[in-house]
Design a protein around this motif. Structure first.
Motif, PDB file in Angstrom:
ATOM      1  N   MET A 135      28.559  18.047  50.378  1.00 47.51           N
ATOM      2  CA  MET A 135      28.049  19.341  50.474  1.00 47.51           C
ATOM      3  C   MET A 135      28.566  20.104  49.199  1.00 47.51           C
ATOM      4  SD  MET A 135      29.485  21.662  53.535  1.00 47.51           S
ATOM      5  CE  MET A 135      29.870  23.258  53.526  1.00 47.51           C
ATOM      6  N   LYS A 136      27.819  21.142  48.663  1.00 50.27           N
ATOM      7  CA  LYS A 136      28.056  21.658  47.394  1.00 50.27           C
ATOM      8  C   LYS A 136      29.215  22.595  47.503  1.00 50.27           C
ATOM      9  CE  LYS A 136      23.721  21.777  44.589  1.00 50.27           C
ATOM     10  NZ  LYS A 136      22.993  22.743  44.330  1.00 50.27           N
ATOM     11  N   PRO A 137      30.022  23.081  46.656  1.00 52.28           N
ATOM     12  CA  PRO A 137      31.155  23.986  46.616  1.00 52.28           C
ATOM     13  C   PRO A 137      30.206  25.301  46.541  1.00 52.28           C
ATOM     14  CG  PRO A 137      31.231  22.785  44.577  1.00 52.28           C
ATOM     15  CD  PRO A 137      30.147  22.121  45.469  1.00 52.28           C
ATOM     16  N   LEU A 138      31.091  26.317  47.115  1.00 55.16           N
ATOM     17  CA  LEU A 138      30.366  27.667  47.015  1.00 55.16           C
ATOM     18  C   LEU A 138      30.582  28.257  45.650  1.00 55.16           C
ATOM     19  CD1 LEU A 138      31.633  29.372  50.330  1.00 55.16           C
ATOM     20  CD2 LEU A 138      29.312  28.422  49.831  1.00 55.16           C
ATOM     21  N   ARG A 139      29.426  28.976  44.991  1.00 56.85           N
ATOM     22  CA  ARG A 139      29.512  29.513  43.935  1.00 56.85           C
ATOM     23  C   ARG A 139      30.461  30.635  43.923  1.00 56.85           C
ATOM     24  NH1 ARG A 139      23.801  30.117  41.196  1.00 56.85           N
ATOM     25  NH2 ARG A 139      24.671  29.081  39.349  1.00 56.85           N
ATOM     26  N   GLN A 140      31.066  30.990  42.584  1.00 49.13           N
ATOM     27  CA  GLN A 140      31.900  32.190  42.459  1.00 49.13           C
ATOM     28  C   GLN A 140      31.170  33.357  42.239  1.00 49.13           C
ATOM     29  OE1 GLN A 140      35.474  32.590  43.010  1.00 49.13           O
ATOM     30  NE2 GLN A 140      35.315  30.365  43.627  1.00 49.13           N
ATOM     31  N   PRO A 141      31.223  34.508  43.017  1.00 49.82           N
ATOM     32  CA  PRO A 141      30.530  35.989  42.633  1.00 49.82           C
ATOM     33  C   PRO A 141      30.887  36.092  41.455  1.00 49.82           C
ATOM     34  CG  PRO A 141      32.475  36.388  43.978  1.00 49.82           C
ATOM     35  CD  PRO A 141      32.359  34.738  43.905  1.00 49.82           C
ATOM     36  N   ASN A 142      29.785  36.708  40.751  1.00 48.62           N
ATOM     37  CA  ASN A 142      30.068  37.307  39.371  1.00 48.62           C
ATOM     38  C   ASN A 142      30.801  38.541  39.579  1.00 48.62           C
ATOM     39  OD1 ASN A 142      29.529  38.037  36.843  1.00 48.62           O
ATOM     40  ND2 ASN A 142      27.313  38.543  36.922  1.00 48.62           N
ATOM     41  N   THR A 143      31.894  38.386  38.903  1.00 47.87           N
ATOM     42  CA  THR A 143      33.139  39.477  38.814  1.00 47.87           C
ATOM     43  C   THR A 143      33.115  40.262  37.571  1.00 47.87           C
ATOM     44  OG1 THR A 143      34.901  37.843  38.656  1.00 47.87           O
ATOM     45  CG2 THR A 143      34.107  38.314  40.816  1.00 47.87           C
ATOM     46  N   ARG A 144      32.221  40.157  36.656  1.00 49.10           N
ATOM     47  CA  ARG A 144      32.309  40.700  35.364  1.00 49.10           C
ATOM     48  C   ARG A 144      32.535  42.153  35.630  1.00 49.10           C
ATOM     49  NH1 ARG A 144      28.247  37.754  31.277  1.00 49.10           N
ATOM     50  NH2 ARG A 144      29.332  35.945  31.197  1.00 49.10           N
ATOM     51  N   PRO A 145      33.239  43.159  34.829  1.00 51.90           N
ATOM     52  CA  PRO A 145      33.191  44.319  35.127  1.00 51.90           C
ATOM     53  C   PRO A 145      31.757  44.960  34.401  1.00 51.90           C
ATOM     54  CG  PRO A 145      34.594  43.658  33.376  1.00 51.90           C
ATOM     55  CD  PRO A 145      34.211  42.650  33.933  1.00 51.90           C
ATOM     56  N   VAL A 146      31.499  45.973  35.052  1.00 58.15           N
ATOM     57  CA  VAL A 146      30.156  46.881  34.609  1.00 58.15           C
ATOM     58  C   VAL A 146      30.618  47.563  33.343  1.00 58.15           C
ATOM     59  CG1 VAL A 146      28.457  48.311  35.190  1.00 58.15           C
ATOM     60  CG2 VAL A 146      29.232  46.811  36.860  1.00 58.15           C
ATOM     61  N   LEU A 147      29.732  47.459  32.430  1.00 62.08           N
ATOM     62  CA  LEU A 147      30.152  47.927  31.183  1.00 62.08           C
ATOM     63  C   LEU A 147      29.527  49.287  31.094  1.00 62.08           C
ATOM     64  CD1 LEU A 147      29.549  45.015  28.416  1.00 62.08           C
ATOM     65  CD2 LEU A 147      31.842  45.985  29.482  1.00 62.08           C
ATOM     66  N   THR A 148      30.164  50.226  30.820  1.00 62.03           N
ATOM     67  CA  THR A 148      29.289  51.795  30.544  1.00 62.03           C
ATOM     68  C   THR A 148      29.406  52.051  29.134  1.00 62.03           C
ATOM     69  OG1 THR A 148      31.367  52.885  31.020  1.00 62.03           O
ATOM     70  CG2 THR A 148      29.708  52.427  32.827  1.00 62.03           C
ATOM     71  N   TYR A 149      28.779  52.956  28.540  1.00 60.20           N
ATOM     72  CA  TYR A 149      28.699  53.475  27.270  1.00 60.20           C
ATOM     73  C   TYR A 149      29.821  54.376  27.091  1.00 60.20           C
ATOM     74  CZ  TYR A 149      27.472  55.861  22.807  1.00 60.20           C
ATOM     75  OH  TYR A 149      27.352  56.315  21.858  1.00 60.20           O
ATOM     76  N   GLN A 150      30.648  54.349  26.091  1.00 60.14           N
ATOM     77  CA  GLN A 150      31.928  55.090  25.757  1.00 60.14           C
ATOM     78  C   GLN A 150      31.363  55.699  24.272  1.00 60.14           C
ATOM     79  OE1 GLN A 150      34.592  56.095  27.198  1.00 60.14           O
ATOM     80  NE2 GLN A 150      34.119  54.760  28.826  1.00 60.14           N
ATOM     81  N   PRO A 151      31.155  56.983  24.248  1.00 54.25           N
ATOM     82  CA  PRO A 151      30.739  57.548  22.853  1.00 54.25           C
ATOM     83  C   PRO A 151      31.835  57.295  21.772  1.00 54.25           C
ATOM     84  CG  PRO A 151      30.780  59.264  24.680  1.00 54.25           C
ATOM     85  CD  PRO A 151      31.309  58.014  25.364  1.00 54.25           C
ATOM     86  N   ARG A 152      31.324  57.062  20.672  1.00 58.50           N
ATOM     87  CA  ARG A 152      32.349  56.947  19.618  1.00 58.50           C
ATOM     88  C   ARG A 152      32.958  58.207  19.168  1.00 58.50           C
ATOM     89  NH1 ARG A 152      29.123  53.618  14.846  1.00 58.50           N
ATOM     90  NH2 ARG A 152      31.199  54.269  14.011  1.00 58.50           N
ATOM     91  N   VAL A 153      33.907  58.158  18.531  1.00 56.05           N
ATOM     92  CA  VAL A 153      34.846  59.228  18.202  1.00 56.05           C
ATOM     93  C   VAL A 153      34.940  59.049  16.689  1.00 56.05           C
ATOM     94  CG1 VAL A 153      36.773  60.376  18.328  1.00 56.05           C
ATOM     95  CG2 VAL A 153      36.068  59.346  20.162  1.00 56.05           C
ATOM     96  N   GLU A 154      34.228  60.026  15.949  1.00 55.08           N
ATOM     97  CA  GLU A 154      34.252  60.089  14.571  1.00 55.08           C
ATOM     98  C   GLU A 154      34.850  61.414  14.062  1.00 55.08           C
ATOM     99  OE1 GLU A 154      32.614  57.913  12.570  1.00 55.08           O
ATOM    100  OE2 GLU A 154      32.113  56.707  14.229  1.00 55.08           O
ATOM    101  N   PRO A 155      35.530  61.248  12.874  1.00 55.71           N
ATOM    102  CA  PRO A 155      36.024  62.426  12.331  1.00 55.71           C
ATOM    103  C   PRO A 155      35.147  63.551  11.703  1.00 55.71           C
ATOM    104  CG  PRO A 155      36.387  60.405  10.802  1.00 55.71           C
ATOM    105  CD  PRO A 155      35.564  60.056  11.892  1.00 55.71           C
TER     106      PRO A 155
END
Length: 79
Positions: free
Chosen positions: A1-21
């Motif tokens: 019997m195959k072992p169960l695959r781990q669910p994809n637990t990567r965090p969802v990336l969102t856009y963070q605006p760059r901060v410029e002087p």
């Protein structure tokens, strides 16, 4: 019997605006738009929030960059 695959637990990336002087010196301001600059053949918006500028992701249309800037101004209550 195959072992169960781990669910994809990567965090969802969102856009963070760059901060410029400040907007870069090699960017050109686009006529007719308040916050839009031409940077490397793409349209980028810079909005002053606090004591630094927030930079938008690159857009192909200046109207899109301006809409992003208006949304950021609205979220931070800057008029």
């Amino acid at each position: 019997m195959k072992p169960l695959r781990q669910p994809n637990t990567r965090p969802v990336l969102t856009y963070q605006p760059r901060v410029e002087p400040s907007p870069p010196s090699h960017a050109f301001r686009v006529d007719g738009f308040k916050d839009v600059w031409l940077l490397r053949n793409r349209y980028v918006a810079f909005v002053l929030v606090g004591n630094a500028f927030r930079q938008s992701p690159p857009f192909t249309l200046p109207e899109s960059a301006q809409r992003w800037a208006i949304q950021v101004r609205h979220e931070n209550e800057i008029y």
